[in-house]
Design a protein around this motif. Structure first.
Motif: not given
Length: 161
Positions: A29-31, A33-37, A67-70
């Motif tokens: 749920r570190q959205y 950071r996940a999106l950055d990766e 989606f989770r990072a908006d």
């Protein structure tokens, strides 16, 4: 996570490990950071020789991170990349995606934009009664009584015995 760090310490840095890293952030749920990766991997992902199923899953995960990072436009864009040659699966994914995006806008009180996305969802899956019902409800909530009645009439003519 330990195994991933160990593999990196040993010099392993394959695309598979990098995707695993991004998915760990997503699952944790570190959205952002996940999106950055995932964004860091996007060029490799599009050009790497991967099995179709792996590429599809990577883009679906990437879309979920968006989606989770908006990043709602990124969400839809990555779904298009997940299913480039399968219109049926893309259409099913987009119907769900547009509904989710519409709900996000409804939560923000942006009913006009919400209605636009529900209409897109209906266009992708015109036989989904719940989407038609949701569209009518959102028109009602936006004070668009004539549109709500039009949608209601369409639903009754389509699904009434």
């Amino acid at each position: 996570m330990f195994q991933l760090q160990r593999a990196k310490a040993l010099g392993e840095d394959s695309l598979a490990l990098q995707l695993l890293d991004a998915r760990i952030w997503l699952d944790g749920r570190q959205y952002d950071r996940a999106l950055d990766e995932f964004e860091r991997l996007e060029e490799q992902l599009s050009s790497a020789k991967l099995p179709d199923a792996e590429r599809t899953q990577a883009y679906v995960d990437f879309a979920e991170a968006c989606f989770r990072a908006d990043d709602l436009s990124g969400y839809v864009r990555r779904l298009h990349r997940a299913f480039p040659n399968d219109r049926a699966r893309l259409s099913a994914a987009l119907a769900v995606a547009y509904r989710r995006v519409a709900d996000r806008y409804a939560d923000r009180g942006e009913l006009g934009t919400c209605i636009e996305f529900i209409e897109k969802a209906v266009a992708e899956d015109p036989r989904a009664a719940d989407l038609h019902s949701r569209l009518g409800s959102r028109h009602w909530g936006a004070g668009e009584r004539s549109e709500e009645r039009r949608v209601g009439k369409e639903c009754r003519s389509r699904w009434s015995p």
